[in-house]
Scaffold this motif. Structure first.
Motif, PDB file in Angstrom:
ATOM      1  N   ILE A  37       0.835  -1.199   0.000  1.00 42.20           N
ATOM      2  CA  ILE A  37       0.000   0.000   0.000  1.00 42.20           C
ATOM      3  C   ILE A  37       0.872   1.253   0.000  1.00 42.20           C
ATOM      4  O   ILE A  37       0.580   2.225  -0.691  1.00 42.20           O
ATOM      5  N   TRP A  70      -6.777  -1.197  -0.253  1.00 42.61           N
ATOM      6  CA  TRP A  70      -6.947  -0.976   1.171  1.00 42.61           C
ATOM      7  C   TRP A  70      -8.198  -1.688   1.688  1.00 42.61           C
ATOM      8  O   TRP A  70      -8.187  -2.298   2.750  1.00 42.61           O
ATOM      9  N   SER A  74      -7.815  -4.317   4.641  1.00 39.29           N
ATOM     10  CA  SER A  74      -8.311  -3.907   5.956  1.00 39.29           C
ATOM     11  C   SER A  74      -9.190  -4.987   6.589  1.00 39.29           C
ATOM     12  O   SER A  74      -9.246  -5.094   7.813  1.00 39.29           O
ATOM     13  N   ASP A  90      -8.433   3.995   7.568  1.00 39.17           N
ATOM     14  CA  ASP A  90      -9.492   3.960   6.567  1.00 39.17           C
ATOM     15  C   ASP A  90      -9.951   5.376   6.228  1.00 39.17           C
ATOM     16  O   ASP A  90     -10.069   5.746   5.051  1.00 39.17           O
ATOM     17  N   ILE A  93      -7.074   7.245   4.324  1.00 41.08           N
ATOM     18  CA  ILE A  93      -6.929   6.821   2.926  1.00 41.08           C
ATOM     19  C   ILE A  93      -8.087   7.347   2.080  1.00 41.08           C
ATOM     20  O   ILE A  93      -7.882   7.798   0.950  1.00 41.08           O
TER      21      ILE A  93
END
Length: 134
Positions: A37, A70, A74, A90, A93
């Motif tokens: 990421i 992501w 996650s 979260d 991003i």
């Protein structure tokens, strides 16, 4: 070998070895995901830096790919780390992707720094060592 010896070996050697192996694997998975990421985010950051010189707009497709990556990762992270940390990343991003899509590159670079700091904290926190197991 007596039954007491087998029980002793199991409790003293095999169970801690198993726990340490699982912890090491979880840390490896998290670090691999963080690196992937981070690389994707750094690629976008590099293009934003070039924007100031060339005025070429960053491709929004890369931001969408980062967001999708992501979202996939996650879900897995929820098994290993605190959910509050996941929600903070979260949010950061999502904010980063929105800023990139809107062309707010200076704000996106600041948000990027917040994401990097959160990733570093997770890497340090979840590194397996003897103190995490005790």
């Amino acid at each position: 070998m007596s039954k007491a010896t087998k029980i002793f070996l199991t409790t003293v050697i095999i169970i801690p070895l198993f726990v340490f192996s699982v912890t090491s694997y979880c840390a490896y998975v998290l670090k691999k995901d963080v690196d992937e990421i981070s690389d994707m985010k750094e690629s976008i950051n590099d293009k934003m830096s070039v924007y100031e010189i060339t005025n070429v707009v960053v491709d929004n497709e890369e931001a969408d790919i980062l967001m999708n990556k992501w979202e996939e990762e996650s879900q897995k992270w929820g098994l290993f780390i605190n959910h509050e940390e996941i929600h903070q990343i979260d949010y950061a991003i999502a904010e980063y992707v929105c800023e990139v899509k809107n062309g707010e590159y200076d704000a996106a670079l600041i948000t990027s720094a917040r994401i990097i700091r959160a990733f570093k904290a997770i890497k340090q926190q979840d590194t397996p060592n003897i103190w995490n197991i005790i």
